[in-house]
Motif scaffolding. Structure first.
Motif, short mmCIF file in Angstrom:
data_model
loop_
_atom_site.label_atom_id
_atom_site.label_comp_id
_atom_site.label_asym_id
_atom_site.label_seq_id
_atom_site.Cartn_x
_atom_site.Cartn_y
_atom_site.Cartn_z
N GLU A 59 -12.20 44.60 7.32
CA GLU A 59 -13.53 44.96 6.83
C GLU A 59 -14.49 45.12 8.00
OE1 GLU A 59 -16.52 43.53 3.25
OE2 GLU A 59 -15.38 42.00 4.36
N VAL A 60 -15.19 46.26 8.04
CA VAL A 60 -16.10 46.56 9.14
C VAL A 60 -17.56 46.57 8.68
CG1 VAL A 60 -16.69 48.23 10.95
CG2 VAL A 60 -14.30 47.91 10.27
N LEU A 61 -17.81 47.16 7.50
CA LEU A 61 -19.17 47.23 6.96
C LEU A 61 -19.19 46.61 5.58
CD1 LEU A 61 -20.14 50.94 7.82
CD2 LEU A 61 -20.77 48.88 9.11
N ARG A 62 -20.26 45.86 5.32
CA ARG A 62 -20.42 45.26 3.99
C ARG A 62 -21.90 45.28 3.63
NH1 ARG A 62 -19.24 39.18 3.91
NH2 ARG A 62 -17.09 39.85 4.31
N GLY A 63 -22.26 46.12 2.65
CA GLY A 63 -23.64 46.18 2.18
C GLY A 63 -24.63 46.66 3.23
N SER A 78 -15.78 52.94 1.30
CA SER A 78 -14.97 52.36 0.23
C SER A 78 -15.85 51.94 -0.95
CB SER A 78 -14.18 51.15 0.74
OG SER A 78 -15.04 50.23 1.39
N ALA A 79 -17.14 51.76 -0.67
CA ALA A 79 -18.14 51.48 -1.72
C ALA A 79 -19.50 51.81 -1.16
CB ALA A 79 -18.07 50.02 -2.15
N GLY A 80 -20.48 51.99 -2.06
CA GLY A 80 -21.81 52.37 -1.62
C GLY A 80 -21.97 53.88 -1.61
N GLU A 81 -23.02 54.34 -0.95
CA GLU A 81 -23.36 55.76 -1.02
C GLU A 81 -23.88 56.27 0.32
OE1 GLU A 81 -25.18 57.92 -4.69
OE2 GLU A 81 -26.87 57.26 -3.44
#
Length: 233
Positions: free
Chosen positions: A31-35, A70-73
């Motif tokens: 995991e590299v980016l979260r929120g 993988s999620a978000g916009e």
């Protein structure tokens, strides 16, 4: 894709962006980016700041459509950028005309027989008339003080000269956004000053830049708004 007129829509929006690289040999995904959130407007200079491995280059690759959330916009000029959207070749071509991406290792971007041909390549791919290609090429050669290298093969240039050519090639497309990963790496003081001057002129003309750099003096010289990128613990 929208025409690029300024109607108040941010040029770039990342909302709750999440991204992971696949695991290797049975390992879980990395995991590299979260929120992660980021907004970039027209005529703005922004710097991503964070340690190695925090995701700065990944963010830049996402903006250029080389990786997908993988999620978000992710929206560019109001258009949602997804794998499906970029499967439309016309849409993808337009996006890549409006975003220039200068890799940290600029050698990977240079493949033409001469510097002038490198700079002319993008405008030619856009289908511009020969007269406009010639004008853009000469203007960019002058802007980056590359006239004496016009007929030289890129592989015969120094590392700093290659970096200038790579930035010049992206700028010949007249993009709305220039994304630069460590743009002054390998440049001496004089070449750094030249690149900073050109980038500041680019922003003053209403364009936008996003840089990733460890050099805080460059952030100051580019008058960049800072966005911190933190590693995931």
């Amino acid at each position: 894709m929208n025409s690029g007129h300024d109607d108040g829509t941010p040029l770039v929006e990342l909302r709750n962006a999440c991204f992971s690289y696949p695991g290797v040999e049975g390992d879980p995904p990395h995991e590299v980016l979260r929120g992660f959130d980021m907004v970039l407007d027209r005529g703005e200079s922004v710097a991503l700041l964070g340690p190695n491995g925090s995701g700065k280059t990944t963010i830049m690759r996402i903006l250029n459509g080389l990786e997908f959330l993988s999620a978000g916009e992710y929206r560019f000029d109001g258009n949602r950028i997804t794998r499906d959207a970029l499967a439309d070749k016309r849409f993808a071509k337009r996006l890549h005309q409006r975003i220039g991406f200068v890799f940290q290792n600029s050698e990977t971007q240079l493949f033409c027989p001469s510097v002038a041909e490198e700079i002319a390549f993008g405008p030619a791919q856009m289908g511009l008339p020969d007269e406009e290609i010639h004008r853009r090429t000469n203007d960019i050669l002058r802007l980056f003080e590359l006239e004496r290298f016009a007929e030289r093969a890129p592989y015969r240039l120094s590392g700093g000269e290659k970096k200038r050519v790579a930035i010049a090639c992206c700028m010949s497309l007249n993009p709305d956004l220039l994304v630069l990963d460590e743009p002054t790496d390998g440049l001496d003081e004089r070449n750094t000053a030249l690149v900073v001057r050109v980038l500041n002129q680019f922003v003053a003309a209403g364009k936008s830049i996003l840089v990733s750099t460890h050099h805080h003096d460059i952030v100051e010289a580019l008058h960049s708004r800072r966005i911190p990128v933190h590693p995931i613990e």
